[in-house]
Design an enzyme around this catalytic site. Structure first.
Site, short mmCIF file in Angstrom:
data_model
loop_
_atom_site.label_atom_id
_atom_site.label_comp_id
_atom_site.label_asym_id
_atom_site.label_seq_id
_atom_site.Cartn_x
_atom_site.Cartn_y
_atom_site.Cartn_z
CE LYS A 152 29.03 -28.18 -21.29
NZ LYS A 152 27.96 -27.22 -21.21
CG ASP A 186 31.78 -24.91 -24.31
OD1 ASP A 186 32.41 -24.99 -25.39
OD2 ASP A 186 31.97 -23.99 -23.49
#
Ligand code: SF4
Length: 222
Positions: free
Chosen positions: A134, A152
């Protein structure tokens, strides 16, 4: 199929391949200013900010980095101070032991393997200590070269509600989104969902009546 999806998937709104274009277009009109909230001046500051943002808010990170970046300018600077000094300087972002360790490991590798520069390829970014997929995706996208799609908590929730994925695992969600979202939109797509998630499609109380994509959403309550 995740329970939340079963519960919320109620309306027939057509195939996701046909909806994704209008979803992106409408959200882009609604949030023309949707960008990353972290403040940084160069790739190194970007990388440090994103690493510090784990488990805390962007506002908190910006407060800390305002002072941090006045003191630390190059990878060497993070290694030149004792570790407890670095920990103190990032203390307010939480998990400061792990974050200081990750920062120092990353700076060491930047110096040894990347000539002191932040790499742009995802496979290089994920080699850096403490840099997960991420984080790497956020950095690559902000450097103008998205090679994946940031997933997210907001992107995950909205993608499920919008029926763009049935997965729960972020890596599998990203795989679904990569197949669906045009490559040119990989960078801005997460920002649009994050902004919409914060303002309208709240985790507990989505305001479907005020949502500009409610006719494209199988979970709409209106
Ligand atoms: S707020 Fe919009 S995107 Fe979220 S569930 Fe309601 S209609 Fe769907």
């Amino acid at each position: 199929m995740p329970r939340s999806f079963v519960k919320e998937a109620r309306k027939h709104v057509g195939p996701k391949k046909q909806r994704i274009g209008p979803i992106i277009e409408r959200l882009a009109v609604e949030y023309p200013e949707a960008t990353i909230a972290l403040r940084f001046q160069d790739p190194l500051e970007l990388l440090v900010s994103v690493m510090l943002s784990a488990q805390t808010t962007d506002v908190n990170v910006n407060r800390v980095t305002e002072k941090l970046f006045a003191k630390y300018h190059a990878p060497e600077d993070y290694l030149a101070v004792p570790v407890d000094e670095l920990e103190r300087d990032i203390f307010a972002t939480g998990f400061y032991h792990q974050k200081a360790k990750a920062l120092r490991g990353t700076m060491q590798m930047l110096i040894e393997d990347f000539d002191g520069q932040v790499p742009r390829r995802l496979e290089d970014l994920v080699r850096l200590p403490g840099v997960a997929r991420k984080t790497a995706n956020v950095v690559a996208a902000e450097l103008g070269e998205p090679q994946g799609i940031v997933v997210d908590t907001h992107v995950r929730r909205l993608s499920q509600r919008l029926g763009l994925t049935r997965q729960e695992d972020p890596v599998k969600i990203e795989r679904d989104l990569i197949r669906l979202v045009p490559r040119a939109d990989w960078g801005r797509f997460p920002h649009l969902l994050i902004w919409h998630g914060r303002r309208v499609c709240d985790a507990r109380r989505p305001r479907c009546e005020d949502c500009v994509i409610n006719d494209l959403c199988p979970s709409s309550r209106v």
